[in-house]
Design an enzyme around this catalytic site. Structure first.
Site, short mmCIF file in Angstrom:
data_model
loop_
_atom_site.label_atom_id
_atom_site.label_comp_id
_atom_site.label_asym_id
_atom_site.label_seq_id
_atom_site.Cartn_x
_atom_site.Cartn_y
_atom_site.Cartn_z
CG LEU A 159 30.37 24.28 86.85
CD1 LEU A 159 30.25 24.01 88.17
CD2 LEU A 159 31.38 23.31 86.29
CE1 TYR A 160 20.73 22.63 83.42
CE2 TYR A 160 20.79 24.55 81.98
CZ TYR A 160 20.10 23.38 82.33
OH TYR A 160 18.86 23.04 81.82
CB ALA A 161 26.28 26.04 79.67
CB SER A 163 25.96 19.13 82.75
OG SER A 163 24.58 20.01 82.80
#
Ligand code: NAP
Length: 255
Positions: A159-161, A163
């Site tokens: 999810l971080y990547a 975003s």
């Protein structure tokens, strides 16, 4: 505007970490800096004082990236504050540094985490650019902070990547919208860097640090000033023909 009017840079999330180092690096190169903070006004004031004590100039302004509805008022007061201090209401450089990292494997991810990551890193960044781009003059630039994790993968980073990959896509697409106005826009992708990020793991967890160092060409994790100097280089006129690029500053992590 007189020839003594400084170039003006806005750096989001500059009360600590990479943003603070970036505010200092830009001030050292003669930029007047507006550093934004979300909650801790004292921390932001200390950064302002540090910059002034070193011979630069800065002011602080409160901004919550998750509160897109506040951006119109933020823009009005930003323009008023910089006009009062530096004699013109426009800005030259916007560094979209503020962001959050939430990490977890597929089975543990929650809708709240998803919304927080997208809401802050993507929605907040996009609409802040929308609010401030009209006030950036020709020759100005925008630098969006991404991550090396959009290139290499490890469990718990999806999810971080995602975003930050969205931030990179926004960067490339906006280059063709802003280019005709003489505005450059690039993303910078730091590798693991020793800050409070991810609970301070890259700074404080010796096991993680040495495992990352073993997989990094230059043999260690990065320091905030090393990312900040790269951002300042991107902001400089030396790189005036660079736009729509993703520049990774990771010491060669996980090649
Ligand atoms: N450190 C790394 O290894 C690394 C690697 C690649 C990319 N990055 C990226 O680099 C950027 C800076 O990271 P960092 O290492 O300096 O992290 P940090 O030490 O955790 O600092 C994050 C900064 O972002 C601000 N922020 C977070 N949410 C915000 C919101 N809703 N509104 C306004 N400000 C907000 C924080 O403000 P508060 O103080 O109020 O929380 C803080 O100033 C982030 O975009 C991060 O994703 C970091």
């Amino acid at each position: 505007m007189t020839e003594n009017t400084p170039r003006i840079a806005v750096v989001t999330g500059a009360n600590r970490g990479l943003g603070r180092a970036t505010a200092r690096a830009l001030a050292q190169r003669g930029f007047a800096v507006v550093l934004t903070y979300r909650g801790d006004a004292d921390e932001a004031s200390r950064v302002v004082e540090e910059i002034r004590a070193a011979g630069g100039d800065a002011i602080a302004a409160r901004l919550d990236l998750a509160d897109v509805a506040s951006f119109a008022d933020f823009t009005v007061s930003l323009r008023r504050d910089i006009d009062e201090r530096w004699g013109r209401p426009g800005i030259d450089v916007l560094v979209n540094n503020a962001g959050i990292g939430l990490f977890g494997r597929l089975e543990d991810a929650t809708v709240d985490e998803f919304d927080a990551l997208i809401g802050t890193n993507v929605r907040g960044t996009f609409f802040l650019i929308q609010a401030l781009a009209p006030h950036i003059g020709a020759g100005g630039g925008i630098i969006n902070v991404s991550t090396s994790l959009t290139r290499h993968v490890s469990p718990g980073t999806s999810l971080y990547a995602a975003s930050k990959k969205a931030v990179e896509a926004i960067t490339r697409a906006l280059a063709v919208e802003l280019g005709p106005r003489g505005i450059r826009i690039n993303s910078i992708a730091p590798g693991p860097t020793a800050t409070d990020f991810n609970g301070g793991a890259m700074r404080d967890d010796p096991e993680l640090r040495s495992s990352l160092a073993a997989h990094t060409a230059l043999g260690r994790v990065g320091r905030p000033d090393e990312i900040a100097d790269a951002i300042a280089a991107l902001a400089s006129s030396e790189l005036r023909w660079l736009t729509a690029e993703r520049v990774e500053v990771s010491g060669g992590t996980l090649l």
